[in-house]
Structure formats: C-alpha cells, structure tokens
Design a protein around this motif. Structure first.
Motif, short mmCIF file in Angstrom:
data_model
loop_
_atom_site.label_atom_id
_atom_site.label_comp_id
_atom_site.label_asym_id
_atom_site.label_seq_id
_atom_site.Cartn_x
_atom_site.Cartn_y
_atom_site.Cartn_z
N VAL A 50 0.83 -1.20 0.00
CA VAL A 50 0.00 0.00 0.00
C VAL A 50 0.86 1.25 0.00
O VAL A 50 0.58 2.23 -0.69
CB VAL A 50 -0.95 0.02 1.22
N ILE A 51 1.94 1.23 0.77
CA ILE A 51 2.81 2.40 0.89
C ILE A 51 3.64 2.56 -0.37
O ILE A 51 4.17 1.58 -0.92
CB ILE A 51 3.73 2.26 2.13
N ARG A 52 3.78 3.78 -0.85
CA ARG A 52 4.58 4.05 -2.05
C ARG A 52 6.03 3.59 -1.81
O ARG A 52 6.58 3.80 -0.72
CB ARG A 52 4.54 5.53 -2.37
N PRO A 53 6.65 2.97 -2.81
CA PRO A 53 8.01 2.42 -2.62
C PRO A 53 9.03 3.47 -2.17
O PRO A 53 9.92 3.16 -1.37
CB PRO A 53 8.36 1.87 -4.01
N ASN A 54 8.91 4.70 -2.67
CA ASN A 54 9.87 5.73 -2.26
C ASN A 54 9.73 6.09 -0.79
O ASN A 54 10.69 6.50 -0.13
CB ASN A 54 9.72 6.99 -3.12
N ILE A 55 8.52 5.91 -0.24
CA ILE A 55 8.29 6.18 1.19
C ILE A 55 8.88 5.04 2.02
O ILE A 55 9.51 5.25 3.06
CB ILE A 55 6.80 6.36 1.48
N LEU A 56 8.68 3.80 1.58
CA LEU A 56 9.27 2.66 2.29
C LEU A 56 10.79 2.76 2.32
O LEU A 56 11.43 2.37 3.31
CB LEU A 56 8.86 1.35 1.61
N ALA A 57 11.36 3.30 1.25
CA ALA A 57 12.82 3.41 1.18
C ALA A 57 13.36 4.64 1.89
O ALA A 57 14.58 4.81 2.01
CB ALA A 57 13.25 3.44 -0.28
N LEU A 58 12.46 5.49 2.38
CA LEU A 58 12.87 6.76 2.97
C LEU A 58 13.62 6.57 4.28
O LEU A 58 13.18 5.84 5.17
CB LEU A 58 11.61 7.61 3.23
#
Length: 422
Positions: A23-31
């Motif tokens: 659900v979470i955008r990949p760039n946010i997970l990688a943040l």
C-alpha cells in the motif's frame, strides 16, 4: 522491504488480504527520515541543535513595566513564556500519545500519531499511500471538503460514491439517508484497483450521521480492496461512544481512525490532530512527517487537556452541548409553518442541518431563500451559520453549530424573524 524503525514482530497479520508494504509508495518505504537532534538526546547541556542558548527575547511583565512601553502580559502568556521556547520540541510527544491511547482504549503510544490538525494526517496519508497521477482515493459525498482539496494538491484522482441521498434520517442500521452505499463502494473498488484510500466521515460533516461499525468492517474485510479505510471521527465524542471505529484498530491493520482536540476538547486553535492505527502505519507516518511538527505550546496545552480532571470537564461540556442540541432541534421544529424543514442527517455531532423550504408551502428546499437568510443573518444580524445547499442531498440546507444557551436564543429569534420576512 522492512519498515524502518518498526520491529518485524509488530507487522500486521489481519486481515489476511492486506499487506501494508504493497500500500505504501516504494519511495516512502525506502525513505530514511531526517534524524533530528532531539531524537538522540533531550537532557544535559544541549549544544547540538544550533538553538539560541540565551532564550527568547519576548519581554516579561516586569520588563514591560520597567520600560512602560508595553501593556502587561496576560497570565496565560506568562505561563507559555515559562516553557523552553528556545529549544526544539519533542519529535514524539509520547506522554500525550500515552494519555490518548489510554483514553481511547489502545495498548500504547505506538498506536498514536499526532498531526497539525487532522488536515496534516489527511495530507500525509495521501502522500505515503497514493502515487500522484496514477492512483486514487474514494470519498462519499456529502463529506468533509479537505479530502478533495488534499487530493488535488497531491495530484491524485478522486472516485466519488455519494452517500444514500433518499430515505429517512439514517440514525442507525445499514439503510437510511446518508448511509454508505457499501455495494457501490465495492463495485468502484472492483472497477479501479488504483484506489488506495477510502475516506469515511463518522459522524458525517455536514450530515451528522454515524457510519455503523458493520459498514466499516464490511469494507475492511473486502478482499478486493488492498488499501486503507480512513474513518474521520472529529465529532465522535458527541455521539454514542460505542460507535467509534477505534474499537476495531487492534483487530484490523488496514484501518486508520482520525480524531482531534478541536471539537469536544474545545482546542481548535492549537491545531492538534490524531491518527489511531496499527503501529506499522503509525511508524510510516512518523518516518514521513516534518521533524518537529507539534510545537511546545501546543503540546503543553494538549497534555493539560488530557489530564483526568480536564477529560471529566470535557465530558460535562459535551453533555451540556448534546442537551442543547436536543433543545435547539425542538425549537427549530416550531418554525415548520414558516418554511423551515425538519432537520436532516443523524444529529450525532455538535451541529444540526435544516433545510429552508419554499415559502409557497410546496415543501421543496429553496437554495435562493436559504442563501438570502444565511447572508442576512451574517451581515445584518451578527449570527453566522454555514450554507450547505450545494452539497449532494443537502438542498436548501443551513448547518448550525450548537452555541451557548444565550447564542442559541439569539439565533432562534433572528432566524424566526427572517423566515417571516423572506
């Protein structure tokens, strides 16, 4: 990809079809979130954050008296100035979160996020979950306008499934005016897998109608929806406490309940919004928010407002407003012969919504007459209500916040006069 800052043992397990990492955008997970000075140490000789070690420069009352150039500061401001305003605030505010968790029956602060009003929570949820230009949210109008505003700011699409606009008030059960058309929401999800968030407002604004927990459960358990159901409970303390979706938070990892100190706590000016959700989503919000989003004065006032004695006082005031709501509805009903319709919606918040009807006696809502009364009340009579005739299912409607006993009396007198005049 693991969620930074969250032990894997706290990952969601229910419902089975939900995976927050999808659900979470990949760039946010990688943040990797900005790590601020107060994340590491908050005591001692603090020479790490480039703060002003000499403190703020707002003069004290004694200094003002000495210069004779400024009026004496109010006691409330004096107490604020006594705070460490030259230091950055806590990035976590765990004491506030702990009190909120206890108040709402949740295990601990890991289930609580604090935002600058609920609007920051709404904006953050869209930023972390919904990809601009590609993905969407779903709303159920008539509803709170900031969902659509935030969607436009974030360049995400909106799918609108209006509430049930026919029938009776919809004060309970699965049917009735302003209830959620669950089957239509599910059809929209089936047709568009890019929908990542479903926003529900309970009690609704401007409808005042509660969304049943069975409705919320039905959407949480719908396997074709892989996103998050967001239930906005800004007005929940004016309703049946058993109606709160917070009771489902421990069970469902795909639920986020928003609350606020603006309404029942009477602290609209401090701008403190709340998200109550599974620790995985809370951690994502913590990783994404601005480093010091909640100010020290706001935090100090919020902590005081959540003390046991203050919560008791809040509940007393809520009881008074609920009683006043009932009395106001009775008095407004007396204006039926003047062309004021019966209140619509569930009347479960600190406001009521009434339609202004055609003076001919046709029984039809009259937007033109409603607007004239609304503007005259505000501009000539000093009584400001909210015109809501442009919302779906709310033709001719004025939304009236419950005031003090004296304010309600003035409203009734002046509204009655204008209903006779126009």
């Amino acid at each position: 990809m693991p969620i930074l800052g969250l032990p894997s043992s706290l990952y969601p397990t229910s419902p089975a079809h939900f995976d927050i990492e999808k659900v979470i955008r990949p760039n946010i997970l990688a943040l990797h979130p900005y790590r601020c000075a107060r994340d590491d140490y908050s005591e001692g000789i603090l020479l790490d954050a480039n703060e002003n070690a000499l403190g703020h420069s707002i003069p004290s009352s004694s200094a003002q008296k000495a210069t004779r150039h400024e009026p004496e500061l109010a006691p409330e401001l004096q107490s604020t100035l006594a705070l460490d305003l030259h230091r950055y605030p806590s990035p976590t505010h765990d004491p506030i979160k702990s009190r909120l968790a206890e108040l709402r029956g949740l295990p601990g602060p890991e289930y609580v996020f604090l935002g600058v009003g609920s609007d920051e929570v709404i904006d953050l949820l869209m930023r972390v979950c919904v990809a601009p230009e590609r993905e969407k949210i779903l709303t159920t109008p008539p509803t709170y306008g900031m969902y659509a505003v935030c969607a436009q700011v974030n360049d995400v699409g909106i799918v609108k499934i209006p509430l049930e606009l026919s029938g009776d008030k919809g004060e309970g059960g699965e049917q009735g005016r302003f209830s959620v058309r669950v089957d239509e929401v599910k059809k929209a999800v089936d047709a568009d897998p890019s929908i990542k968030l479903i926003f529900l407002c309970s009690p609704g604004n401007p409808t005042g109608t509660l969304i049943t927990l069975s409705t919320v459960r039905s959407l949480l358990e719908y396997e074709n929806f892989k996103g998050i159901v967001v239930v906005d409970e800004a007005y929940i303390d004016f309703a049946d406490p058993d109606a709160s979706a917070v009771s489902l938070v421990k069970e469902y990892a795909n639920l986020c309940v928003m609350q606020t100190l603006s309404k029942s706590f009477g602290l609209a000016a401090i701008r403190l919004g709340i998200a109550l959700a599974h620790p995985a989503l809370i951690q994502i919000l913590m990783n994404t928010k601005a480093p010091y989003n909640i100010s020290t004065p706001t935090a100090s006032l919020a902590l005081s407002a959540l003390s046991p004695s203050a919560v008791d006082a809040m509940r007393e005031k809520v009881s008074t407003l609920v009683a006043s709501r009932g009395a106001l509805l009775q008095r407004l009903a007396e204006f039926a012969s003047l062309g004021l319709g019966a209140a619509i919606g569930g009347n479960a918040a600190n406001f009521v919504m009434v339609p202004v009807l055609e003076k001919s006696g046709s029984g039809k809502p009259d937007n033109t007459r409603a607007q004239k009364i609304y503007k005259t009340l505000a501009e000539e009579e000093g009584v400001v209500v909210r015109y809501r005739g442009g919302e779906p299912g709310c033709a001719g409607c004025l939304r009236i916040t419950i005031g003090t006993e004296e304010e309600n009396e003035v409203l009734l007198n002046r509204l009655g006069e204008l209903l006779k005049k126009f």
